[in-house]
Design a protein around this motif. Structure first.
Motif, PDB file in Angstrom:
ATOM      1  N   TYR A  54       0.652  -1.233  -0.081  1.00  0.00           N
ATOM      2  CA  TYR A  54       0.068  -0.129  -0.159  1.00  0.00           C
ATOM      3  C   TYR A  54       0.915   1.329   0.073  1.00  0.00           C
ATOM      4  O   TYR A  54       2.075   1.274   0.350  1.00  0.00           O
ATOM      5  CB  TYR A  54      -0.896   0.111   1.232  1.00  0.00           C
ATOM      6  N   LYS A  55       0.149   2.476  -0.543  1.00  0.00           N
ATOM      7  CA  LYS A  55       0.842   3.781  -0.385  1.00  0.00           C
ATOM      8  C   LYS A  55      -0.104   4.658   0.099  1.00  0.00           C
ATOM      9  O   LYS A  55      -1.300   4.597   0.427  1.00  0.00           O
ATOM     10  CB  LYS A  55       1.317   4.310  -1.953  1.00  0.00           C
ATOM     11  N   GLN A  56       0.482   5.681   0.989  1.00  0.00           N
ATOM     12  CA  GLN A  56      -0.668   6.632   1.366  1.00  0.00           C
ATOM     13  C   GLN A  56      -1.045   7.558   0.493  1.00  0.00           C
ATOM     14  O   GLN A  56      -0.123   8.475  -0.213  1.00  0.00           O
ATOM     15  CB  GLN A  56       0.341   7.227   2.643  1.00  0.00           C
ATOM     16  N   SER A  59      -5.113  10.831   3.555  1.00  0.00           N
ATOM     17  CA  SER A  59      -5.135  10.332   5.058  1.00  0.00           C
ATOM     18  C   SER A  59      -5.550   9.001   5.008  1.00  0.00           C
ATOM     19  O   SER A  59      -6.014   8.450   5.990  1.00  0.00           O
ATOM     20  CB  SER A  59      -6.350  11.204   5.928  1.00  0.00           C
ATOM     21  N   CYS A  60      -5.500   8.329   3.761  1.00  0.00           N
ATOM     22  CA  CYS A  60      -5.632   6.723   3.694  1.00  0.00           C
ATOM     23  C   CYS A  60      -4.875   5.760   2.972  1.00  0.00           C
ATOM     24  O   CYS A  60      -3.874   6.584   2.410  1.00  0.00           O
ATOM     25  CB  CYS A  60      -7.072   6.493   3.181  1.00  0.00           C
ATOM     26  N   LEU A  61      -4.880   4.648   2.708  1.00  0.00           N
ATOM     27  CA  LEU A  61      -3.964   3.904   1.940  1.00  0.00           C
ATOM     28  C   LEU A  61      -4.634   3.322   0.744  1.00  0.00           C
ATOM     29  O   LEU A  61      -6.126   3.059   0.733  1.00  0.00           O
ATOM     30  CB  LEU A  61      -3.515   2.595   2.950  1.00  0.00           C
ATOM     31  N   THR A 134       3.270  -2.374   9.304  1.00  0.00           N
ATOM     32  CA  THR A 134       4.208  -1.599   8.362  1.00  0.00           C
ATOM     33  C   THR A 134       5.781  -2.214   8.941  1.00  0.00           C
ATOM     34  O   THR A 134       6.015  -1.858  10.399  1.00  0.00           O
ATOM     35  CB  THR A 134       4.175  -0.292   8.646  1.00  0.00           C
ATOM     36  N   TRP A 170      -1.564  -1.392  11.321  1.00  0.00           N
ATOM     37  CA  TRP A 170      -1.473   0.051  10.626  1.00  0.00           C
ATOM     38  C   TRP A 170      -2.413   0.947  11.563  1.00  0.00           C
ATOM     39  O   TRP A 170      -3.428   0.773  12.477  1.00  0.00           O
ATOM     40  CB  TRP A 170      -2.655  -0.089   9.394  1.00  0.00           C
ATOM     41  N   LEU A 172      -3.598   3.737   9.788  1.00  0.00           N
ATOM     42  CA  LEU A 172      -4.391   4.549   8.933  1.00  0.00           C
ATOM     43  C   LEU A 172      -5.547   3.432   8.381  1.00  0.00           C
ATOM     44  O   LEU A 172      -5.379   2.270   8.137  1.00  0.00           O
ATOM     45  CB  LEU A 172      -3.591   5.216   7.701  1.00  0.00           C
ATOM     46  N   GLU A 174      -7.678   1.742   4.890  1.00  0.00           N
ATOM     47  CA  GLU A 174      -7.776   1.761   3.333  1.00  0.00           C
ATOM     48  C   GLU A 174      -8.712   2.768   2.894  1.00  0.00           C
ATOM     49  O   GLU A 174      -9.864   3.032   3.306  1.00  0.00           O
ATOM     50  CB  GLU A 174      -8.010   0.516   2.541  1.00  0.00           C
ATOM     51  N   CYS A 175      -8.444   3.577   1.713  1.00  0.00           N
ATOM     52  CA  CYS A 175      -9.255   4.566   1.112  1.00  0.00           C
ATOM     53  C   CYS A 175     -10.594   3.583   0.538  1.00  0.00           C
ATOM     54  O   CYS A 175     -10.605   2.698   0.271  1.00  0.00           O
ATOM     55  CB  CYS A 175      -8.735   5.051  -0.095  1.00  0.00           C
TER      56      CYS A 175
END
Length: 188
Positions: A54-56, A59-61, A134, A170, A172, A174-175
């Motif tokens: 994942y990438k940020q 404010s979500c991944l 992470t 995590w 954060l 997920e989007c």
């Protein structure tokens, strides 16, 4: 007529055999070649583990890559690769479930959130289990599935200090996303 019956039975048996006990993976994880890596060790067996990276974004991944962590071919326990070792990976702690097992080891990018998962079919239901964390720079992790009658899941242990510590998960989420027709993700 008798010859046709034997041929039909043989083909049916061979088809069932191949479909029920064969795993072929075409997108195996490649080792990260950069200097900022963490190391993972996973059990190489019939339950296929996969890793999502994942990438940020804000404010979500968002997931950007998905790979298999098991051997390319597993035909009823006969694997194309039994063990894959990397330099620098510490030995398994004495209490590790992976001690003396067939394992695959990889270098992955440190600081990049990952989700390790597998799916299991029970009757007509498909269950998905995962663990997300992470990886920290220079740390080493062991990852395996815990399968039992009442509980299943993916276990991640940080073995950097020679013991089995739990890494932080995590912070954060997920989007927002939609599932596509073939199980992919389409982010909003």
């Amino acid at each position: 007529m008798l010859k046709y019956s034997y041929l039909k039975s043989a083909l049916l048996l061979l088809s069932s055999f191949l479909l029920s006990g064969c795993l072929i993976t075409t997108n195996s994880l490649e080792d990260d070649a950069s200097d900022d890596v963490a190391m993972i060790r996973v059990e190489n067996y019939a339950t296929p583990l996969s890793i999502e990276r994942y990438k940020q974004v804000g404010s979500c991944l968002q997931e950007f890559d998905h790979n298999s962590l098991t051997a390319g071919i597993n035909f009823i326990g006969i694997k194309s690769t039994y063990n894959k070792k990397i330099d620098g990976m510490p030995p398994s702690p004495a209490t590790s479930i992976l001690k003396d097992k067939h394992v695959m080891e990889y270098k992955i990018k440190a600081g990049q959130p990952v989700k390790v998962r597998y799916q299991e079919k029970k009757g007509s239901m498909i269950f998905e289990y995962y663990n997300s964390f992470t990886p920290q720079l220079g740390h080493s992790y062991e990852i395996f599935t815990a399968r039992g009658r009442y509980a299943s899941g993916v276990v991640v242990n940080d073995i950097t200090q020679g013991k089995e510590d739990k890494p932080a998960s995590w912070e954060l989420t997920e989007c927002a996303r939609n599932k596509t027709l073939f199980g992919g993700k389409e982010y909003k």
